[in-house]
Design a protein around this motif. Structure first.
Motif, mmCIF file in Angstrom:
data_model
loop_
_atom_site.group_PDB
_atom_site.id
_atom_site.type_symbol
_atom_site.label_atom_id
_atom_site.label_comp_id
_atom_site.label_asym_id
_atom_site.label_seq_id
_atom_site.Cartn_x
_atom_site.Cartn_y
_atom_site.Cartn_z
ATOM 1 N N HIS A 49 -38.961 -65.963 -11.842
ATOM 2 C CA HIS A 49 -39.732 -65.864 -11.542
ATOM 3 C C HIS A 49 -40.168 -64.640 -10.937
ATOM 4 O O HIS A 49 -41.632 -63.983 -10.435
ATOM 5 N N HIS A 50 -40.109 -64.107 -9.707
ATOM 6 C CA HIS A 50 -40.510 -63.359 -8.561
ATOM 7 C C HIS A 50 -40.083 -61.582 -8.814
ATOM 8 O O HIS A 50 -41.415 -61.419 -8.728
ATOM 9 N N GLU A 51 -39.489 -61.496 -10.241
ATOM 10 C CA GLU A 51 -39.503 -60.354 -11.604
ATOM 11 C C GLU A 51 -40.319 -60.511 -12.289
ATOM 12 O O GLU A 51 -40.981 -59.014 -11.772
ATOM 13 N N SER A 87 -44.017 -67.622 -21.409
ATOM 14 C CA SER A 87 -42.345 -67.881 -22.357
ATOM 15 C C SER A 87 -40.748 -68.104 -21.544
ATOM 16 O O SER A 87 -39.939 -68.075 -21.849
ATOM 17 N N THR A 88 -40.836 -68.046 -20.228
ATOM 18 C CA THR A 88 -39.647 -69.107 -19.584
ATOM 19 C C THR A 88 -39.781 -70.068 -18.740
ATOM 20 O O THR A 88 -41.209 -70.155 -18.385
ATOM 21 N N PHE A 89 -38.659 -70.757 -19.038
ATOM 22 C CA PHE A 89 -38.775 -71.742 -18.853
ATOM 23 C C PHE A 89 -38.037 -72.253 -17.429
ATOM 24 O O PHE A 89 -36.206 -72.367 -18.017
ATOM 25 N N TYR A 90 -38.287 -72.474 -16.208
ATOM 26 C CA TYR A 90 -37.676 -72.463 -15.109
ATOM 27 C C TYR A 90 -37.167 -73.748 -15.269
ATOM 28 O O TYR A 90 -37.427 -74.449 -14.656
ATOM 29 N N MET A 91 -35.390 -73.771 -15.347
ATOM 30 C CA MET A 91 -34.904 -74.825 -15.961
ATOM 31 C C MET A 91 -34.234 -75.331 -13.675
ATOM 32 O O MET A 91 -33.470 -74.817 -13.469
ATOM 33 N N ARG A 134 -38.495 -70.491 -4.755
ATOM 34 C CA ARG A 134 -39.283 -70.957 -6.375
ATOM 35 C C ARG A 134 -40.484 -71.195 -7.116
ATOM 36 O O ARG A 134 -41.190 -71.432 -6.819
ATOM 37 N N ALA A 135 -40.069 -71.289 -8.798
ATOM 38 C CA ALA A 135 -40.934 -71.029 -9.516
ATOM 39 C C ALA A 135 -42.484 -72.477 -8.869
ATOM 40 O O ALA A 135 -43.431 -72.303 -9.105
ATOM 41 N N THR A 136 -41.460 -73.196 -8.766
ATOM 42 C CA THR A 136 -42.009 -74.516 -8.623
ATOM 43 C C THR A 136 -43.275 -74.549 -7.292
ATOM 44 O O THR A 136 -44.291 -75.919 -6.944
ATOM 45 N N ALA A 137 -42.683 -73.659 -6.648
ATOM 46 C CA ALA A 137 -43.629 -73.102 -5.243
ATOM 47 C C ALA A 137 -45.118 -73.468 -5.729
ATOM 48 O O ALA A 137 -46.849 -73.445 -4.856
ATOM 49 N N SER A 138 -45.335 -72.684 -7.104
ATOM 50 C CA SER A 138 -46.566 -71.849 -7.112
ATOM 51 C C SER A 138 -47.006 -72.250 -8.537
ATOM 52 O O SER A 138 -47.842 -72.920 -8.756
ATOM 53 N N THR A 139 -45.666 -73.285 -9.175
ATOM 54 C CA THR A 139 -46.222 -73.712 -10.435
ATOM 55 C C THR A 139 -45.102 -75.027 -10.956
ATOM 56 O O THR A 139 -44.559 -75.139 -10.767
ATOM 57 N N GLY A 140 -46.282 -76.377 -11.238
ATOM 58 C CA GLY A 140 -45.339 -77.207 -11.147
ATOM 59 C C GLY A 140 -44.399 -77.690 -12.095
ATOM 60 O O GLY A 140 -44.542 -76.999 -13.379
#
Ligand SMILES: Cc1ncc(C[n+]2csc(CCOP(=O)(O)OP(=O)(O)O)c2C)c(N)n1
Length: 387
Positions: A212-214, A219-223, A349-355
């Motif tokens: 997520h940082h990079e 089309s990326t599913f952050y699991m 975390r990705a979910t810090a900005s996208t639920g």
């Protein structure tokens, strides 16, 4: 936290309770006791919480008083052997389980909310004795655990965040990656530079954060959570969309947790699936506790599981070539990358900005949209995913 137990006090109390063998899957909130049991040679890292429970049940059946250390995210993994092994066979066992998503689910990451809210209720439904570790209550709780033991019953000691201290220098800080060695940031940077329209699934922990940082992409599913299941999610995506390249970025601990999925992938014959494993030899996201990958042979494993193309790489010089092969070769592809841990490189975390709902929605949209065949940078050739 006032009233916090030191890791030494906690371990001494468990030893006084009779604990000789400890199995588990690590949690950062149990990092201190984990390290102390490990140093004493009493700890076995298990592939999953269910396997830890069964291993400890074996010890108990052989007469060795035992404990399992785990996090409640793995409660689901251990419910099967809890209900079908410990309870009917009356095998006593102490399970020390940290409580993520509890007492306030909003205080923790979203993937912990349901389990945080239901862990205690599930134990009550199963009629399994348990106690929450509060300041000053350890002896009382272990007394109840001893009583449960005398009745052939398991006992859960539930550990809130911050209840037990850490130990300094638990796992030696790795040398900074020298020369040609690979690192998580280096691999993720190289991979993200190569991706165009591929559908990517990333495993829980630092790997998802790094991706997520990079480069954030729809089309990326952050699991986050569901440890060990990124490869099955990727296999589902690949077989539902045979015309798109699906890529899974996994960790060695996660891969090992549900190793059987590798055989499902091999048998699926999914030609469009690339499974890339970052093998850092440890559970980096919870404190670098060693996994058992050090005694494994990834190339032999990949072939044995039925992956059609199997690659290994441990050098920065060969990295881009390995990634390009993984993204184009006949799948299922297994690419095992040996990396040096970089525990100081941690991103939000990705979910810090996208639920999580938004992550799933936008991924679904990207997966069902026609592949963008012009999207491959730099080469002018067709997108890899269309091959
Ligand atoms: C079922 C389950 N058990 C334990 C955890 C706690 N946990 C989160 S990340 C992680 C480590 C993952 O290790 P690995 O896949 O090797 O990736 P790394 O952290 O090394 O990048 C663990 C144990 C979890 N999230 N889920």
């Amino acid at each position: 936290m006032s009233g916090q137990l030191t890791a030494e006090e906690f371990v001494d109390a468990l030893r006084a309770h009779g604990v000789r063998g400890v199995a588990g899957v690590p949690c950062g909130h149990l990092a201190g006791p984990w390290a102390l049991f490990d140093r004493a040679g009493d700890l076995t890292p298990a592939a999953s919480e269910g396997a830890a429970l069964a291993l400890a049940a074996g010890w108990e059946l052989a007469g060795r008083t035992s404990a399992v250390l785990c996090q409640n995210s793995g409660f689901g993994n251990l419910i099967n052997p809890l209900t079908s092994l410990l309870l009917p066979y009356r095998v006593p066992l102490l399970i020390v389980m940290t409580m993520r998503g509890w007492p306030d689910p909003a205080d923790d990451e979203p993937q912990h909310a349901s389990m945080g809210a239901s862990s205690i209720g599930l134990l009550e439904t199963l009629d399994v004795p348990h106690a929450v570790l509060r300041p000053g209550t350890l002896q009382d709780a272990l007394g109840r655990a001893a009583e449960a033991r005398s009745q052939g019953r398991p006992f859960f000691l539930l550990v809130p965040r911050g209840a037990i201290g850490k130990v300094s220098g638990a796992y030696r800080a790795p040398e900074p990656a020298a020369g040609d060695r690979l690192t998580r940031p280096g691999v993720v940077s190289a991979l993200m530079a190569e991706l165009t329209d591929e559908l990517l699934v990333t495993t829980t922990g630092y790997v998802s954060r790094q991706v997520h940082h990079e480069r954030d992409r729809e089309s990326t599913f952050y699991m986050q959570g569901s440890m060990g299941h990124a490869s099955a999610v990727g296999a589902g995506i690949a077989t539902a969309h045979p015309d798109r390249r699906a890529v899974v970025l996994d960790g060695d601990g996660a891969f090992l947790m549900h190793l059987g999925t590798g055989a499902t992938i091999g048998a699926s014959g999914a030609r469009n699936l690339a499974h890339i494993v970052l093998d850092n030899g440890c559970y980096e996201s919870t404190g670098c506790q060693p996994t058992t990958s050090g005694s494994m042979d990834w190339a032999a494993l990949g072939r044995g599981l039925g992956y059609r193309t199997v690659l290994t790489c441990d050098s920065a010089t060969d990295l881009v070539g390995s990634i390009r092969t993984a993204l184009t070769a006949d799948g299922p592809v297994l690419l095992a990358l040996s990396v040096v841990p970089t525990p100081d490189e941690v991103h939000p975390r990705a979910t810090a900005s996208t639920g999580p709902v938004e992550i799933a929605d936008r991924f679904r949209k990207a997966a069902t949209a026609p592949a963008d065949t012009d999207a491959r940078p730099g080469t002018g050739g067709p997108a890899r995913g269309t091959r």
